[in-house]
Design a protein around this motif. Structure first.
Motif, PDB file in Angstrom:
ATOM      1  N   ILE A 141      54.559  80.207  50.684  1.00  0.00           N
ATOM      2  CA  ILE A 141      55.099  81.405  50.026  1.00  0.00           C
ATOM      3  C   ILE A 141      55.859  80.935  48.782  1.00  0.00           C
ATOM      4  O   ILE A 141      57.091  80.949  48.733  1.00  0.00           O
ATOM      5  N   ASP A 185      54.388  89.535  46.392  1.00  0.00           N
ATOM      6  CA  ASP A 185      55.413  90.331  47.085  1.00  0.00           C
ATOM      7  C   ASP A 185      55.725  91.642  46.372  1.00  0.00           C
ATOM      8  O   ASP A 185      56.195  92.593  47.000  1.00  0.00           O
ATOM      9  N   PHE A 224      58.779  88.068  54.402  1.00  0.00           N
ATOM     10  CA  PHE A 224      58.307  86.688  54.540  1.00  0.00           C
ATOM     11  C   PHE A 224      58.123  86.311  56.009  1.00  0.00           C
ATOM     12  O   PHE A 224      57.207  85.558  56.360  1.00  0.00           O
ATOM     13  N   TYR A 260      56.937  86.068  44.216  1.00  0.00           N
ATOM     14  CA  TYR A 260      56.587  85.207  45.344  1.00  0.00           C
ATOM     15  C   TYR A 260      55.184  85.603  45.806  1.00  0.00           C
ATOM     16  O   TYR A 260      54.803  86.771  45.742  1.00  0.00           O
ATOM     17  N   TRP A 268      52.267  84.958  48.904  1.00  0.00           N
ATOM     18  CA  TRP A 268      51.804  84.399  50.180  1.00  0.00           C
ATOM     19  C   TRP A 268      50.394  83.872  49.977  1.00  0.00           C
ATOM     20  O   TRP A 268      49.480  84.624  49.669  1.00  0.00           O
TER      21      TRP A 268
END
Length: 536
Positions: free
Chosen positions: A188, A411, A103, A206, A208
């Motif tokens: 995110i 992710d 992250f 997750y 982005w």
């Protein structure tokens, strides 16, 4: 028997392919069995390469995974609530270190391109997603009715939330955005979809997200693609490992319109959007093949000849050849060409590939679209995005024609790729700066004072609540925690007004760990003391 090289994640992935069917399979089951065999074979080949041990043949790997799966099924029952819900993950401290590192790289890349971070509640109104009927995502929502009778859902994706937030800063009567355009936002978020779990796909993940709002030309797409390429390069993932397929929904619109499929056209059977349905079907081409796509297009009224011509167009290797197929260069074709020209100036053209079959499955895309993929073809899409100029109009009304473009970068898949490429950092020595241990309960107050002074110097400190029974065990604990230094608060040194500090990572000329006695009122000088001791 030697220990198995496979863990619970391997067994879970193996089990996700489904059980072996008994009896004569139906036609649908035959398709499922073929997919099962293909997935099992791919996993065996992958594990064979990872193990790199001639003893572990693919046949032995299969037997071991079957044994572990059977063993798991026969294991003593334990409360179901001790396991997280299917398709979700627990992040223990080691996993959290990796997640934070990933992250941080997302955030570092976004910041270097001038993007600002935003967030929103994980709970959204169901209507926000039902306005895009015909997509798989509508059937994959974790939705329910709350105690006030409102129909809500855990967000399956972030783009509609972004649209909602921008519209809350927009005059819906005039379409004027009350924020300075363009907006360059990133987030995110954790997203939830009830779908089949497999390698690189969970029911929670997750993602982005980077979006640009208020730019109606390819400079916005270029900036987002450049950011994605910089992220890959920053992690050591070059264009030999990852490529980004680029196409345009507007070009596909021209292809489909030749065969009577136009945007907004309604399906006579259910009133759905035929164009959106066609896009969803074509998006599955890589997964189900041309024959299955032809059959599905037939179900929405596309005849076999038209389907064949559409598939031929999707095979065009260059923008120019696709342009010839649709009868000449259009504005959409010109945009794609311009993007590739600018990509050379930006130094990212080595990542980009034109692929006429890329359409993305979400109905709201209107222009250029793209997907990042691993060139070995073992993983699902790493990242995907595109232009969605009509989404805010859909939610806010005819005046809200606000151009937008963005991407989503999950992710799960990137972590699989980083593991395979050996690009994850080693966190073994990334613990606290100091572990402080009192020799006895009577010295715990002194240990507290020393810990406070070290923290005041900007250091991270783990003050052991209870020392180990053996001094050596306390030092071992500090080493295993990845601490840089160990502070042992003993009576002899305290009486002299000093404390002994052992640097676990710095060696002297004889190869021994450096130890120094630091005055209690000069804790800020530890670094200098250690450096001098190491040099002498």
């Amino acid at each position: 028997m030697s220990a198995s090289p496979f863990n619970s994640e391997h067994v879970g992935e193996w089990a996700s392919f489904g059980p072996k069917l008994k009896g004569k399979p139906t036609p649908e089951q035959r398709v499922a069995l073929a997919e099962r065999k293909e997935k099992r074979t791919a996993m065996k080949q992958r594990l064979f390469e990872e193990l790199n041990d001639p003893k572990w043949t693919e046949k032995k790997i299969e037997k071991e995974l079957d044994r572990l799966m059977e063993e798991q099924e026969k294991a003593a029952e334990r409360p179901e609530y001790l396991d997280g819900p299917s398709g979700t993950r627990d992040f223990y401290p080691p996993e959290m270190k990796v997640q934070r590192w990933l992250f941080d790289n997302f955030r570092k890349t976004a910041a270097s391109y001038g993007f600002e971070e935003y967030d929103a509640p994980v709970l959204e109104h169901v209507k926000l997603y039902e306005r895009k009927a015909g997509e798989e995502i509508v059937d994959q929502m974790y939705n329910f009715t709350d105690k006030e009778g409102k129909h809500v859902t855990l967000r399956p994706e972030m783009t509609p939330t972004l649209a909602r937030m921008v519209l809350n800063k927009t005059n819906l009567v005039t379409g004027e955005v009350r924020l300075t355009l363009p907006l360059k936002w990133f987030s995110i978020p954790q997203c939830w979809r009830f779908e089949t779990t497999q390698r690189g796909r969970k029911r929670e993940h997750y993602q982005w997200n980077m979006d640009i709002v208020g730019v109606n030309h390819v400079h916005a797409e270029l900036e987002l693609l450049a950011a994605a390429c910089q992220f890959f390069r920053g992690l050591g993932i070059g264009p030999d490992v990852v490529g980004i397929k680029v196409n345009s929904r507007a070009v596909l619109e021209a292809v489909l319109s030749k065969h009577g499929i136009t945007k907004g056209q309604k399906d006579k059977s259910d009133g759905g959007d035929v164009f959106a349905k066609a896009c969803v079907i074509i998006d599955k081409l890589d997964k189900i093949g041309g024959c299955a796509v032809t059959d599905l297009l037939g179900e929405i009224g596309v005849n076999a000849d038209s389907a064949a011509d559409i598939l031929k167009a999707l095979e065009a290797p260059t923008v120019d050849q696709l342009s010839e197929h649709i009868g000449g260069e259009t504005e959409a074709v010109g945009e794609v060409k311009r993007l590739f020209e600018l990509a050379k100036d930006y130094g990212i053209d080595d990542y980009l590939i034109f692929d006429a079959s890329v359409v993305r499955g979400l109905a709201y895309y209107t222009g250029i679209v793209w997907e990042a993929f691993d060139r070995r073809g073992e993983l699902r899409a790493i990242m995907g995005g595109g232009r969605y100029d009509r989404l805010l109009e859909l939610y806010g009304g005819a005046k809200c024609q606000i151009p937008c473009v963005g991407f989503g970068f999950g992710d799960c898949v990137i972590m699989e790729l980083l593991k395979e490429c050996g690009k994850l950092p080693d966190f073994q020595e990334s613990g606290v700066d100091y572990v402080v241990c009192a020799f006895s309960p009577e010295l715990y107050g002194a240990a507290c004072s020393i810990s406070s002074k070290l923290r005041a110097c900007g250091c991270t400190v783990d003050l052991m609540p209870t020392p180990k029974k053996r001094v050596a065990a306390s030092f071992t604990y500090a080493d295993q925690c990845g601490a840089r230094r160990m502070v042992f608060v003993a009576p002899d040194e305290i009486e002299k007004g000093v404390v002994r500090i052992k640097d676990l990572r710095t060696k002297d000329k004889n190869g021994e760990a450096v130890q120094v006695d630091c005055p209690l009122d000069e804790m800020h000088t530890v670094d200098d003391l250690v450096a001098n001791a190491a040099a002498n």
